[in-house]
Design an enzyme around this catalytic site. Structure first.
Site, PDB file in Angstrom:
ATOM      1  N   SER A 133       2.057  -5.763  -0.225  1.00  0.00           N
ATOM      2  CA  SER A 133       1.874  -6.591  -0.872  1.00  0.00           C
ATOM      3  C   SER A 133       3.593  -6.914   0.358  1.00  0.00           C
ATOM      4  O   SER A 133       4.746  -6.065   0.398  1.00  0.00           O
ATOM      5  CB  SER A 133       2.599  -6.663  -2.335  1.00  0.00           C
ATOM      6  OG  SER A 133       3.470  -7.394  -2.625  1.00  0.00           O
ATOM      7  N   TYR A 146       6.441  -1.681 -10.027  1.00  0.00           N
ATOM      8  CA  TYR A 146       5.456  -2.095  -9.265  1.00  0.00           C
ATOM      9  C   TYR A 146       5.796  -2.598  -8.045  1.00  0.00           C
ATOM     10  O   TYR A 146       4.446  -1.612  -7.184  1.00  0.00           O
ATOM     11  CB  TYR A 146       5.154  -4.038  -9.790  1.00  0.00           C
ATOM     12  CG  TYR A 146       4.760  -4.760  -8.240  1.00  0.00           C
ATOM     13  CD1 TYR A 146       3.167  -4.523  -8.614  1.00  0.00           C
ATOM     14  CD2 TYR A 146       4.896  -6.302  -7.450  1.00  0.00           C
ATOM     15  CE1 TYR A 146       2.236  -5.164  -8.006  1.00  0.00           C
ATOM     16  CE2 TYR A 146       3.966  -5.910  -6.813  1.00  0.00           C
ATOM     17  CZ  TYR A 146       2.832  -6.031  -6.714  1.00  0.00           C
ATOM     18  OH  TYR A 146       1.947  -6.594  -5.676  1.00  0.00           O
TER      19      TYR A 146
END
Length: 278
Positions: A133, A146
């Protein structure tokens, strides 16, 4: 060109779009996997092989890899896509939920990699594509755990790329920005459940929720999963795949902004963008 492509997390979003895109390549057999095989019936109809695979269950992972190796000798390309976002502030997030997130986002990815490498080394070739990501290179408030999982994927991928190069195995990292899948809704749900509305971080959590919802709705800031699938296709099929693929124009701007500004200035930038009070 690889023959068997094994993709994790194909029940929706990026994984599903990737399975559909790669299914059109002659010479590739695509194995789409998810915890529930019945969630992939449409992929089976499109010529994709579907398997039940839970990246938090050892028996499940071993069985899926063994089946592909029995049919092809080796997994030609592994796309580690399974993952989700567990949001909440560092103080308030439930650590059991955080551990479950790391089991999927980090340890599941690592174990799948360990399982496919022996046959790849024996074959003298292979591809491993890790879906990370842009959140592995910058951090938004209320998403620290996260982001930590995606920073871990960055480190694992960098080490793996060097370690396996001499065996003919190519490793790439995909770094998507905001992608219009169910990810945003899952993140918002976990954020809402992580703290009491009147808690000390109520204002920050409300701002983060509002910013996420608005950003995922924006066609300027976000992209459809097919944009990531196209990049994964290149990582799987190119003769010389790139080591990193940063996906979406907005992600490229944000990552380079973070790099240029440094920590304090980026914090100030986030405040000006509405990510919480001073």
């Amino acid at each position: 060109m690889t023959a068997a492509v094994l993709i994790t997390g194909t029940s929706s979003g990026i994984g599903r779009a990737t399975a559909r895109r790669l299914a059109g390549h002659p010479g590739l057999t695509v194995y789409a996997t998810a915890r529930r095989a019945e969630s992939m019936t449409d992929l089976a109809g499109a010529g994709v092989r579907t398997l039940a695979l839970d990246v938090t269950d050892e028996k499940s992972m071993r069985a899926a890899v063994a089946l592909v190796e029995a049919e092809h000798g080796a997994v030609g390309a592994l796309v580690n896509n399974a993952g989700y976002g567990e949001y909440g502030t560092i103080e308030e997030a439930d650590l059991d939920s955080v551990r479950r997130q790391f089991e999927t986002n980090v340890f599941g990815l690592a174990r799948m990699t360990q399982l496919v490498l022996p046959s790849m080394r024996a074959a003298g070739r292979g591809r491993i594509v890790n879906v990370g990501s842009m959140g592995g290179r910058l951090v938004f408030p209320a998403g620290g755990y996260y982001h930590a999982s995606k920073y871990a994927v960055e480190a694992l991928t960098d080490a793996l790329r060097f370690e396996t190069a001499s065996f003919g195995i190519k490793v790439s990292l995909i770094e998507p920005g905001l992608i219009r899948t169910g990810f945003g809704a899952t993140a918002a749900h976990t954020l809402a459940g992580s703290a009491a509305p009147s808690g000390p971080y109520a204002a920050l959590n409300a701002a983060a929720d509002e910013k996420m919802a608005r950003s995922y709705r924006s066609t300027l800031l976000s992209a459809p999963p097919e944009a990531v699938a196209k990049v994964i296709e290149d990582a799987v099929t190119a003769i010389r795949p790139r080591t990193r693929y940063l996906v979406t124009p907005a992600a490229k701007v944000l990552v380079h902004t973070r790099r240029l500004l440094g920590a304090r200035a980026f914090d100030a930038y986030l405040r000006r963008q509405g990510w919480g009070a001073e």
